[in-house]
Write an enzyme that holds these catalytic residues in place. Structure first.
Site, PDB file in Angstrom:
ATOM      1  N   LYS A 250      11.963  -4.913  11.450  1.00  0.00           N
ATOM      2  CA  LYS A 250      11.418  -3.724  12.107  1.00  0.00           C
ATOM      3  C   LYS A 250      11.338  -3.953  13.616  1.00  0.00           C
ATOM      4  CE  LYS A 250       7.972  -4.244   9.438  1.00  0.00           C
ATOM      5  NZ  LYS A 250       6.702  -4.185   8.681  1.00  0.00           N
TER       6      LYS A 250
ATOM      7  N   THR B 158      -1.484   3.022  15.000  1.00  0.00           N
ATOM      8  CA  THR B 158      -0.421   2.414  14.193  1.00  0.00           C
ATOM      9  C   THR B 158      -0.981   1.411  13.187  1.00  0.00           C
ATOM     10  OG1 THR B 158      -0.102   0.759  15.949  1.00  0.00           O
ATOM     11  CG2 THR B 158       1.331   2.711  15.986  1.00  0.00           C
TER      12      THR B 158
ATOM     13  N   GLY C 209      -1.747  -0.209   9.934  1.00  0.00           N
ATOM     14  CA  GLY C 209      -1.222  -0.095   8.578  1.00  0.00           C
ATOM     15  C   GLY C 209       0.223   0.360   8.484  1.00  0.00           C
ATOM     16  N   THR C 210       0.958   0.368   9.593  1.00  0.00           N
ATOM     17  CA  THR C 210       2.345   0.852   9.541  1.00  0.00           C
ATOM     18  C   THR C 210       3.208  -0.028   8.640  1.00  0.00           C
ATOM     19  OG1 THR C 210       2.738  -0.329  11.620  1.00  0.00           O
ATOM     20  CG2 THR C 210       2.353   2.031  11.763  1.00  0.00           C
ATOM     21  N   GLY C 211       3.048  -1.347   8.742  1.00  0.00           N
ATOM     22  CA  GLY C 211       3.856  -2.232   7.908  1.00  0.00           C
ATOM     23  C   GLY C 211       3.554  -2.072   6.431  1.00  0.00           C
ATOM     24  N   CYS C 212       2.282  -1.965   6.097  1.00  0.00           N
ATOM     25  CA  CYS C 212       1.878  -1.742   4.709  1.00  0.00           C
ATOM     26  C   CYS C 212       2.464  -0.438   4.180  1.00  0.00           C
ATOM     27  CB  CYS C 212       0.357  -1.686   4.596  1.00  0.00           C
ATOM     28  SG  CYS C 212      -0.517  -3.117   5.243  1.00  0.00           S
TER      29      CYS C 212
END
Length: 274
Positions: free
Chosen positions: A172, A206, A208-211
């Site tokens: 990412k 942003t 929690g974007t990865g989760c």
């Protein structure tokens, strides 16, 4: 009904971890189940405490699920310790289920969510079982011990992860210095390599974007989407969740898990071969 599982930490603030995963699953119309690896005391300002769950009870949670539910896909998030990672790898190794690994290491506020000695365990036991791994730039650097500055570095890091046994690597690009676009790079073993480009959104919300991205990918794979289609739809999900943020809290606010169902027909992601 497609059933998927998240193995991760609890975020009492609701923006990341188990809570974000289950919200994402619900919006993509899969039935979400969970194995909690740790409790955290956190909000949009940061993490003030972490309480890991005993490994034996993590196993009990997992065993309770697999004995009763036909699980279509599994994702992992915050795993915290080497012992937890090794136990999860042993359990998953017995199953033939797509595994999406989000190598959660650092919270938005800078707190460590993965013990240093756990990184080796992640690379040696869990990543070889992974269908997809979804690191951001700092996580990819930590997993491989390499510095990423240019696209050639991204390719080299991705190849290192593929050599561990991972079937697909998504690096990412939110941490890259492109002021106009957020670009994610996808490398599929024995398949296409491509990038996904979307406009960069200027926001602090942003958390929690990865989760959320990895949960969306898990849900789409669990529904039977082909790999490339699932990845692109997951990118749309997180792009809309960031674009229509909720402005909750006084720090890094959560994304909007409701946005995809409302705006998905208006979201475009540019795909480029790499």
């Amino acid at each position: 009904m497609h059933i998927v599982t998240t193995i991760a930490g609890s975020d009492c603030g609701g923006g990341a971890g188990i809570q974000a995963d289950l919200k994402t699953f619900q919006e993509i119309e899969v039935f979400g189940t969970s194995v909690i690896t740790a409790l955290t005391a956190q909000n949009t300002l940061g993490v003030s405490g972490v309480c890991p769950i005993d490994v034996s009870f993590i196993k009990k949670q997992f065993e309770a699920l697999v004995e009763d539910f036909p699980i279509a896909a599994i994702k992992t998030g915050m795993l915290y310790s080497a012992d937890i990672i090794k136990a999860i790898a042993r359990m998953i190794d017995e199953l033939n289920i797509p595994l999406i690994v989000d190598p959660v290491m650092i919270a938005k506020g800078g707190e460590s969510l993965l013990q240093q000695e756990a990184i080796n365990a992640l690379c040696s036991t869990l990543l070889p079982l992974a269908t997809v791994v979804t690191p951001n730039i700092p996580e990819a650097e930590t997993l491989t011990g390499r510095t990423i500055q240019h696209f050639e570095d991204i390719k080299d890091v991705a190849q290192s992860l593929l050599q561990l046994g991972v079937q697909c690597v998504i690096i990412k690009g939110g941490h890259l210095a492109n002021p106009l676009y957020a670009i994610d790079y996808v490398f599929i073993k024995n398949g296409p390599s491509f990038s996904m480009q979307s406009p960069r959104i200027q926001t602090k919300n942003t958390h929690g974007t990865g989760c959320t991205f990895s949960a969306a990918l898990t849900a789409f794979l669990g529904r039977g989407f082909a790999m490339e289609e699932a990845i692109i739809e997951a990118k749309k999900f997180i792009q809309l969740a960031i674009m229509y943020d909720l402005s909750i809290g006084n720090g890094h606010g959560p994304t909007n898990h409701f946005a995809y169902q409302q705006y998905k027909d208006a979201c475009e992601v540019m795909i480029h071969e790499t």
